[in-house]
Design a protein around this motif. Structure first.
Motif, short mmCIF file in Angstrom:
data_model
loop_
_atom_site.label_atom_id
_atom_site.label_comp_id
_atom_site.label_asym_id
_atom_site.label_seq_id
_atom_site.Cartn_x
_atom_site.Cartn_y
_atom_site.Cartn_z
N TYR A 244 -10.09 -1.64 -0.05
CA TYR A 244 -10.65 -0.83 0.91
C TYR A 244 -12.17 -0.54 0.93
O TYR A 244 -12.58 0.46 0.31
CB TYR A 244 -9.95 0.73 0.73
CG TYR A 244 -8.49 0.93 0.28
CD1 TYR A 244 -7.70 0.92 1.53
CD2 TYR A 244 -8.00 0.48 -0.95
CE1 TYR A 244 -6.30 0.90 1.29
CE2 TYR A 244 -6.63 0.52 -1.23
CZ TYR A 244 -5.73 0.58 -0.06
OH TYR A 244 -4.31 0.54 -0.15
N VAL A 245 -12.80 -1.64 1.66
CA VAL A 245 -14.02 -1.79 1.39
C VAL A 245 -14.88 -0.75 2.11
O VAL A 245 -15.99 -0.42 1.69
CB VAL A 245 -14.34 -3.33 1.97
CG1 VAL A 245 -15.85 -3.59 1.76
CG2 VAL A 245 -13.45 -4.23 1.16
N SER A 246 -14.51 -0.63 3.57
CA SER A 246 -15.43 0.50 4.05
C SER A 246 -14.77 0.81 5.24
O SER A 246 -13.92 0.45 5.95
CB SER A 246 -16.65 -0.31 4.87
OG SER A 246 -17.50 0.15 5.72
N GLY A 247 -15.01 2.23 5.64
CA GLY A 247 -14.38 2.71 6.66
C GLY A 247 -12.88 3.61 6.14
O GLY A 247 -12.64 3.97 5.21
N LEU A 248 -12.28 3.88 7.27
CA LEU A 248 -11.07 4.59 7.28
C LEU A 248 -9.80 3.75 7.27
O LEU A 248 -9.53 2.71 7.99
CB LEU A 248 -10.98 5.58 8.26
CG LEU A 248 -9.69 6.76 8.17
CD1 LEU A 248 -9.77 7.67 6.97
CD2 LEU A 248 -9.77 7.49 9.56
N TYR A 249 -9.10 3.89 6.23
CA TYR A 249 -7.59 3.28 6.00
C TYR A 249 -6.38 4.20 5.90
O TYR A 249 -6.68 5.37 5.22
CB TYR A 249 -7.58 2.32 4.92
CG TYR A 249 -8.66 1.34 4.87
CD1 TYR A 249 -8.60 0.07 5.16
CD2 TYR A 249 -10.09 1.76 4.30
CE1 TYR A 249 -9.87 -0.91 5.18
CE2 TYR A 249 -11.05 0.81 4.11
CZ TYR A 249 -10.82 -0.51 4.55
OH TYR A 249 -11.87 -1.28 4.64
N ARG A 250 -5.19 3.68 6.25
CA ARG A 250 -3.94 4.42 5.68
C ARG A 250 -3.44 3.35 4.69
O ARG A 250 -3.14 2.27 5.05
CB ARG A 250 -3.21 4.87 6.96
CG ARG A 250 -1.88 5.60 6.46
CD ARG A 250 -1.18 5.93 7.81
NE ARG A 250 -1.81 6.93 8.60
CZ ARG A 250 -1.53 8.19 8.34
NH1 ARG A 250 -1.10 8.81 7.23
NH2 ARG A 250 -2.27 8.81 9.07
N VAL A 251 -3.00 3.91 3.73
CA VAL A 251 -2.09 3.16 2.52
C VAL A 251 -0.85 2.98 2.99
O VAL A 251 -0.33 3.82 3.62
CB VAL A 251 -2.14 3.81 1.17
CG1 VAL A 251 -1.43 2.97 0.31
CG2 VAL A 251 -3.81 4.18 1.01
N LYS A 252 -0.44 1.91 3.13
CA LYS A 252 0.93 1.39 3.35
C LYS A 252 2.12 2.07 2.88
O LYS A 252 1.92 2.44 1.61
CB LYS A 252 1.47 -0.08 3.17
CG LYS A 252 0.34 -1.12 3.90
CD LYS A 252 0.69 -2.44 3.82
CE LYS A 252 0.01 -3.46 4.75
NZ LYS A 252 0.11 -4.92 4.13
N HIS A 253 3.03 2.38 3.53
CA HIS A 253 4.19 3.08 3.05
C HIS A 253 3.67 4.62 2.46
O HIS A 253 4.40 4.89 1.40
CB HIS A 253 5.11 2.30 2.04
CG HIS A 253 5.42 0.86 2.60
ND1 HIS A 253 5.74 0.61 3.58
CD2 HIS A 253 4.82 -0.31 2.03
CE1 HIS A 253 6.06 -0.71 3.97
NE2 HIS A 253 5.34 -1.22 2.72
N ASN A 255 1.46 8.56 2.96
CA ASN A 255 0.76 9.34 4.20
C ASN A 255 -0.85 9.55 3.82
O ASN A 255 -1.50 10.14 4.50
CB ASN A 255 1.51 10.84 4.11
CG ASN A 255 2.89 10.68 4.78
OD1 ASN A 255 2.98 10.22 5.96
ND2 ASN A 255 3.63 11.55 4.24
N LEU A 256 -1.23 8.65 2.57
CA LEU A 256 -2.46 8.84 2.25
C LEU A 256 -3.36 8.02 3.12
O LEU A 256 -3.26 6.92 3.34
CB LEU A 256 -2.50 8.26 0.71
CG LEU A 256 -3.94 8.04 0.09
CD1 LEU A 256 -4.46 9.86 -0.11
CD2 LEU A 256 -4.08 7.48 -1.17
N GLN A 257 -4.49 8.80 3.32
CA GLN A 257 -5.57 8.04 4.08
C GLN A 257 -7.06 7.81 3.33
O GLN A 257 -7.24 8.75 2.18
CB GLN A 257 -6.19 8.92 5.35
CG GLN A 257 -5.04 8.80 6.46
CD GLN A 257 -5.38 9.91 7.54
OE1 GLN A 257 -6.25 9.36 8.44
NE2 GLN A 257 -5.13 11.07 7.61
#
Length: 291
Positions: A244-253, A255-257
């Motif tokens: 998760y290097v830069s910006g917004l992500y959603r973790v697979k499987h 609800n965590l962003q």
């Protein structure tokens, strides 16, 4: 043996121009990446939708900044600019996700930075966690400096922000590389149905924090790679900062962003290329019911 062919004046001038152009490009790139981009701070505005966000926090504004690395080509004299930029954004809450200093050689920069950081204010306070370089610099001194600066330092604990009777829970864990992080302690007594934000210096802890009832994780540590190349991306990323290097992500499987801030300072090399320093203005929004 045949004599070496003589280069003509025209060929010589053509090759010379290419060499000069190449040297000029290298010089310009080096100057830009050391003198301009490291101090060209981007205000990045991000809207993050959360399913169980309480109504009173719809539109709530959080400043997220990270990785100042004072003492390594970023000095206390640069901080007033940061403070002014943050104040102009009028945040409700300020969150700092670690690495105030760079190494033990940066400790001299701490006293003069406290007065600037004390001027940072937001209606709902300011929170911080520790980073790996804070341990390298001297964790006790850094912790004391952050507290003197008015930050509530979260080390495996949580706090509650209350607005119009609604609650927002914010947890913070100790540094995951050099500290003693405990998500169990950090999330203790947070209700299962609560809206919950986690502050963690290293973003890749999300592989673990996604198993908890956490809606959003704010992290730093990576500097966005600090140097990014076209079609290649970041060329160097640290341990626990590769996914998760830069910006917004959603973790697979889950609800965590995860939002990873590129940081303000530099480390190892005083350069940035195609990876500007960042102050993030996060606006929380209630996710619309899809039914």
């Amino acid at each position: 043996m045949n004599p070496e062919p003589r280069i003509t004046r025209r060929q010589f001038l053509k090759k010379s121009k290419k060499l000069l152009l190449g040297a000029a490009v290298i010089l310009a790139t080096g100057s830009y990446s050391t003198l301009i981009e490291p101090f060209w701070i981007e205000i990045k505005k991000v809207h993050i939708k959360i399913n169980n966000l309480p109504p009173a926090f719809d539109g709530f504004k959080i400043i997220h900044f990270s990785d100042i690395h004072l003492g390594f080509h970023f000095q206390p004299g640069h901080l007033p600019k940061i403070v002014n930029m943050i104040h102009r954004l009028e945040p409700d809450l300020i969150c700092f996700t670690g690495d105030l200093l760079d190494t033990i050689h940066s400790l001299d920069a701490l006293p003069n930075s406290i007065s600037s950081l004390q001027h940072l204010n937001a209606p709902f306070g300011k929170l911080a966690v520790l980073g790996n370089h804070d341990y390298m610099a001297g964790v006790d001194r850094v912790s004391q400096g952050l507290r003197q600066s008015g930050f509530q330092l979260l080390i495996n604990e949580n706090t509650v922000v209350s607005k119009k009777g609604d609650l927002l829970f914010i947890s913070g864990i100790d540094d995951s590389l050099f500290g003693y992080p405990s998500l169990e302690k950090a999330t203790a007594n947070v209700p299962d149905n609560a809206c919950h934000i986690l502050l963690s210096h290293e973003p890749d802890i999300a592989e673990i924090s996604s198993r908890y009832r956490i809606d959003l994780q704010l992290s730093g540590h990576t500097h966005g790679g600090q140097v990014r190349l076209p079609f290649v991306g970041p060329i160097l990323t640290p341990d626990l900062g590769k996914n998760y290097v830069s910006g917004l992500y959603r973790v697979k499987h889950s609800n965590l962003q995860v939002y990873t801030n590129r940081g303000i300072g530099t480390t190892h090399l005083p350069i940035r290329f195609l990876c500007r320093p960042e102050i993030t203005l996060i606006t929380l929004e209630k996710a619309k019911d899809r039914r």
